[in-house]
Design a protein around this motif. Structure first.
Motif, PDB file in Angstrom:
ATOM      1  N   ASP A 113       0.827  -1.211   0.000  1.00 52.50           N
ATOM      2  CA  ASP A 113       0.000   0.000   0.000  1.00 52.50           C
ATOM      3  C   ASP A 113       0.861   1.261   0.000  1.00 52.50           C
ATOM      4  N   VAL A 114       1.726   1.361  -0.991  1.00 50.35           N
ATOM      5  CA  VAL A 114       2.702   2.447  -1.096  1.00 50.35           C
ATOM      6  C   VAL A 114       2.420   3.281  -2.342  1.00 50.35           C
ATOM      7  N   VAL A 115       2.594   4.584  -2.221  1.00 52.98           N
ATOM      8  CA  VAL A 115       2.458   5.495  -3.366  1.00 52.98           C
ATOM      9  C   VAL A 115       3.748   5.474  -4.174  1.00 52.98           C
ATOM     10  N   CYS A 116       3.637   5.478  -5.486  1.00 56.26           N
ATOM     11  CA  CYS A 116       4.805   5.571  -6.363  1.00 56.26           C
ATOM     12  C   CYS A 116       4.867   6.983  -6.946  1.00 56.26           C
ATOM     13  N   ILE A 117       5.964   7.671  -6.667  1.00 55.84           N
ATOM     14  CA  ILE A 117       6.228   8.984  -7.268  1.00 55.84           C
ATOM     15  C   ILE A 117       7.217   8.753  -8.393  1.00 55.84           C
ATOM     16  N   THR A 118       6.755   8.878  -9.639  1.00 59.11           N
ATOM     17  CA  THR A 118       7.606   8.536 -10.773  1.00 59.11           C
ATOM     18  C   THR A 118       7.992   9.781 -11.569  1.00 59.11           C
ATOM     19  N   ASP A 119       9.281  10.015 -11.639  1.00 56.44           N
ATOM     20  CA  ASP A 119       9.880  11.158 -12.322  1.00 56.44           C
ATOM     21  C   ASP A 119      10.224  10.714 -13.748  1.00 56.44           C
ATOM     22  N   GLU A 120       9.415  11.178 -14.714  1.00 55.20           N
ATOM     23  CA  GLU A 120       9.559  10.713 -16.099  1.00 55.20           C
ATOM     24  C   GLU A 120       9.865  11.868 -17.053  1.00 55.20           C
ATOM     25  N   VAL A 121      10.691  12.803 -16.598  1.00 55.38           N
ATOM     26  CA  VAL A 121      10.947  14.001 -17.398  1.00 55.38           C
ATOM     27  C   VAL A 121      11.691  13.695 -18.695  1.00 55.38           C
ATOM     28  N   TYR A 122      12.403  12.571 -18.761  1.00 51.74           N
ATOM     29  CA  TYR A 122      13.164  12.227 -19.974  1.00 51.74           C
ATOM     30  C   TYR A 122      12.447  11.175 -20.828  1.00 51.74           C
ATOM     31  N   GLN A 123      11.142  11.066 -20.686  1.00 53.55           N
ATOM     32  CA  GLN A 123      10.442   9.963 -21.323  1.00 53.55           C
ATOM     33  C   GLN A 123      10.544   9.973 -22.841  1.00 53.55           C
ATOM     34  N   TRP A 124      10.759  11.137 -23.464  1.00 50.49           N
ATOM     35  CA  TRP A 124      10.835  11.196 -24.927  1.00 50.49           C
ATOM     36  C   TRP A 124      12.246  10.930 -25.433  1.00 50.49           C
ATOM     37  N   LEU A 125      13.229  10.869 -24.524  1.00 52.55           N
ATOM     38  CA  LEU A 125      14.612  10.671 -24.933  1.00 52.55           C
ATOM     39  C   LEU A 125      15.035   9.239 -24.610  1.00 52.55           C
ATOM     40  N   VAL A 126      14.646   8.329 -25.484  1.00 58.35           N
ATOM     41  CA  VAL A 126      14.949   6.904 -25.347  1.00 58.35           C
ATOM     42  C   VAL A 126      15.580   6.442 -26.654  1.00 58.35           C
ATOM     43  N   TYR A 127      16.643   5.639 -26.559  1.00 60.32           N
ATOM     44  CA  TYR A 127      17.482   5.330 -27.718  1.00 60.32           C
ATOM     45  C   TYR A 127      17.531   3.830 -28.019  1.00 60.32           C
ATOM     46  N   ASP A 128      18.092   3.539 -29.188  1.00 60.08           N
ATOM     47  CA  ASP A 128      18.380   2.163 -29.600  1.00 60.08           C
ATOM     48  C   ASP A 128      17.147   1.263 -29.619  1.00 60.08           C
ATOM     49  N   GLY A 129      15.999   1.828 -29.900  1.00 61.36           N
ATOM     50  CA  GLY A 129      14.788   1.024 -29.996  1.00 61.36           C
ATOM     51  C   GLY A 129      14.147   0.659 -28.675  1.00 61.36           C
ATOM     52  N   HIS A 130      14.706   1.132 -27.560  1.00 60.28           N
ATOM     53  CA  HIS A 130      14.087   0.871 -26.262  1.00 60.28           C
ATOM     54  C   HIS A 130      12.769   1.634 -26.164  1.00 60.28           C
ATOM     55  N   GLN A 131      11.892   1.153 -25.305  1.00 61.51           N
ATOM     56  CA  GLN A 131      10.587   1.777 -25.129  1.00 61.51           C
ATOM     57  C   GLN A 131      10.423   2.261 -23.692  1.00 61.51           C
ATOM     58  N   HIS A 132       9.929   3.483 -23.562  1.00 61.69           N
ATOM     59  CA  HIS A 132       9.592   3.993 -22.242  1.00 61.69           C
ATOM     60  C   HIS A 132       8.209   3.488 -21.851  1.00 61.69           C
ATOM     61  N   VAL A 133       8.108   2.932 -20.659  1.00 54.39           N
ATOM     62  CA  VAL A 133       6.832   2.468 -20.127  1.00 54.39           C
ATOM     63  C   VAL A 133       6.547   3.253 -18.846  1.00 54.39           C
ATOM     64  N   SER A 134       5.391   3.881 -18.777  1.00 53.36           N
ATOM     65  CA  SER A 134       4.978   4.578 -17.558  1.00 53.36           C
ATOM     66  C   SER A 134       4.379   3.570 -16.587  1.00 53.36           C
ATOM     67  N   ILE A 135       4.871   3.569 -15.362  1.00 55.29           N
ATOM     68  CA  ILE A 135       4.377   2.595 -14.391  1.00 55.29           C
ATOM     69  C   ILE A 135       2.896   2.813 -14.093  1.00 55.29           C
ATOM     70  N   ALA A 136       2.405   4.042 -14.285  1.00 53.08           N
ATOM     71  CA  ALA A 136       0.981   4.311 -14.043  1.00 53.08           C
ATOM     72  C   ALA A 136       0.081   3.593 -15.036  1.00 53.08           C
ATOM     73  N   SER A 137       0.656   3.129 -16.157  1.00 54.85           N
ATOM     74  CA  SER A 137      -0.141   2.417 -17.155  1.00 54.85           C
ATOM     75  C   SER A 137      -0.309   0.940 -16.818  1.00 54.85           C
ATOM     76  N   LEU A 138       0.422   0.440 -15.826  1.00 52.48           N
ATOM     77  CA  LEU A 138       0.322  -0.970 -15.451  1.00 52.48           C
ATOM     78  C   LEU A 138      -0.938  -1.205 -14.626  1.00 52.48           C
ATOM     79  N   PRO A 139      -1.490  -2.405 -14.670  1.00 50.81           N
ATOM     80  CA  PRO A 139      -2.722  -2.707 -13.933  1.00 50.81           C
ATOM     81  C   PRO A 139      -2.602  -2.370 -12.443  1.00 50.81           C
TER      82      PRO A 139
END
Length: 515
Positions: free
Chosen positions: A299-325
């Motif tokens: 029962d913990v809050v997640c504070i996720t700092d995703e300021v660099y989400q658009w800067l991802v390289y080499d085919g890697h994908q950014h996943v926001s943890i808030a999108s997980l079930p």
């Protein structure tokens, strides 16, 4: 006003020294030595409610100085007439001024390295900001904001300029799989820094534990402490690599058992930063699912700092943890227009989350800064509206920008290797770290203080002798781990081509000196 102040000071000194207010007392204010008298009894120096108990004040008398104004020393009706040039008794507080929540966080390493850099002819690759212009459409949006609608010079809604909160809700709602209400699920802040501070102040109470994954941006720990919380650290462990190979940020991983051991009944929040600063690690879906599972279990809050989400390289994908079930309900997602549109000076940030959490951030916000500058918000709103039209297409800035920065990253990696530095290839962000172990073995006794980590001493040496600025990675670790990771330094590669060429020149000169 000055007569009244002088009269009050004279009255106080008179009480202390058993003198009558008058000529002798006026002369007393120009004695040859400074005298400090603790106020033990008597009334406070003024009835103003801001002054504390009289036992907490001193009267300091100024040393003798020529003053042709005070020749007669006579009292004037309504008080003492002393000119501004005269300096009567000065009040000095002896009580503690600094709030205890500031203990241990006074030192800021950035100030030290910025100052040192300014004193030498250097190429600054230390601080994380672009030295090139934002995209044309963002610049035009800002010009439009400052020269168009006159009402953009005035206050807007406290929790965000409505067109901005609406486009953020629409844009990120699709990415997170949520139907977001712009009034309840979005809060606009003074940069991502402001969003982080507001979140800690709103959620962390005295004794609450906050799990921080290291290496971590250096504001997370002091913000936890200022809120009364207790930081609990868990670090990413680099996996072994083959000799001659470059390391990758993807090789730095959480130990699942160790991470789970950090959760206790007192754990209030976990701070996640992906892509990570300084490492450039992009957390995989599998890693995020581990974090999500533990946050839900405890029962913990997640504070996720995703300021660099658009800067991802080499085919890697950014996943926001808030999108997980199950994670939208317990996650605050923080973003930055400065990092998104290469405009760090605009200081527009935001936090997205469920209303039952975000309402507490709104309480902090409305009782601190209340609202953010309107024109910058308008410019960001129009920039997002443009990007929404082109999202996923080759003409999208969110497609073009990471491609360009990957080329800059690769350029820097090649150049740094030429002098024996060993970069860790980042999957994302503005930054890469590089291993300086070989230098630590060859030149271990660089100047510095006794307890100063090696990477800090190396960076200072490099600034002074090689004209290159980086940041020691040890500042991104808690005290017990600083010496363990003091063989890495951080460079920012989100720089103009001319800056990278200037870097090359410095490195080529360095390389020639190695022969």
């Amino acid at each position: 006003m000055f007569r009244n102040a002088a009269a009050k000071c004279l009255h106080l000194v008179g009480d202390l020294q058993g003198r009558k207010s008058g000529a002798s007392l006026a002369r007393c204010l120009h004695q040859t030595q400074v005298a400090e008298t603790n106020v033990k009894t008597g009334p406070p120096p003024t009835s103003h409610p801001g002054l504390a108990n009289p036992q907490e004040w001193k009267v300091t008398q100024e040393p003798q100085s020529p003053c042709f104004h005070c020749t007669d020393g006579r009292l004037r009706p309504g008080g003492v007439e002393l000119p501004v040039q005269c300096h009567p008794a000065r009040l000095t507080m002896t009580k503690r001024l600094q709030a205890q929540r500031l203990n241990g966080i006074e030192h800021n390493p950035w100030v030290e390295f910025v100052k040192l850099s300014s004193e030498h002819d250097v190429v600054n690759l230390g601080q994380g900001f672009p030295d090139f212009a934002p995209p044309d459409f963002a610049m035009e949006a800002f010009r439009r904001a400052v020269s168009g609608d006159l009402m953009l010079n005035q206050y807007t809604k406290a929790f965000g300029y409505p067109p901005l909160t609406e486009i953020l809700a629409s844009f990120f709602g699709k990415l997170l799989g949520q139907e977001m209400d712009p009034h309840k699920n979005v809060l606009v802040t003074v940069g991502a820094y402001g969003a982080l501070f507001t979140a800690f102040q709103a959620l962390v109470d005295n004794g609450d534990e906050v799990i921080i994954i290291e290496p971590a941006f250096d504001c997370y720990e002091p913000m936890t402490l200022m809120a009364g919380g207790h930081p609990v650290f868990v670090f990413l462990k680099p996996s072994p690599i083959q000799d001659g190979e470059l390391d990758s940020s993807s090789n730095w991983k959480l130990d699942p058992t160790e991470l789970a051991s950090k959760f206790t009944p007192r754990t209030k929040a976990l701070v996640l930063n992906t892509p990570n600063n300084p490492l450039g690690k992009v957390f995989s879906r599998e890693e995020l699912e581990l974090v999500a599972s533990l946050c839900q279990q405890h029962d913990v809050v997640c504070i996720t700092d995703e300021v660099y989400q658009w800067l991802v390289y080499d085919g890697h994908q950014h996943v926001s943890i808030a999108s997980l079930p199950g994670m939208w309900e317990r996650t605050l997602t923080i973003g930055s227009a400065g990092k998104t549109f290469s405009a760090t000076g605009w200081k527009v940030g935001w936090v997205l989350g469920p209303d039952n959490i975000l309402k507490h951030l709104r309480t902090v916000h409305q009782n601190s800064i209340y609202h953010c500058p309107t024109q910058g918000q308008a410019a960001v709103a129009w920039s997002f509206e443009r990007e929404q039209l082109y999202f996923g297409q080759p003409s999208s800035y969110f497609v073009q920008f990471p491609q360009a920065m990957q080329r800059s990253r690769d350029h820097m990696i090649r150049s740094l290797q030429s002098v024996g530095l060993r970069p860790v290839i980042p999957q994302g962000s503005y930054f890469l770290i590089t291993d300086i172990s070989d230098f630590k073995r060859k030149m271990p006794d660089l100047p510095g203080t006794e307890d100063e980590p090696y990477d800090s001493r190396f960076v200072k040496w490099m600034i002074k002798n090689k004209g290159l600025v980086a940041i020691p990675v040890s500042i991104f670790y808690s005290e017990p781990l600083r010496k363990r990771f003091d063989h890495y330094i951080r460079f920012c590669f989100v720089k103009d081509e001319s800056t990278l060429r200037a870097m090359d020149e410095k490195l080529q000169k360095w390389k020639a000196e190695l022969k």
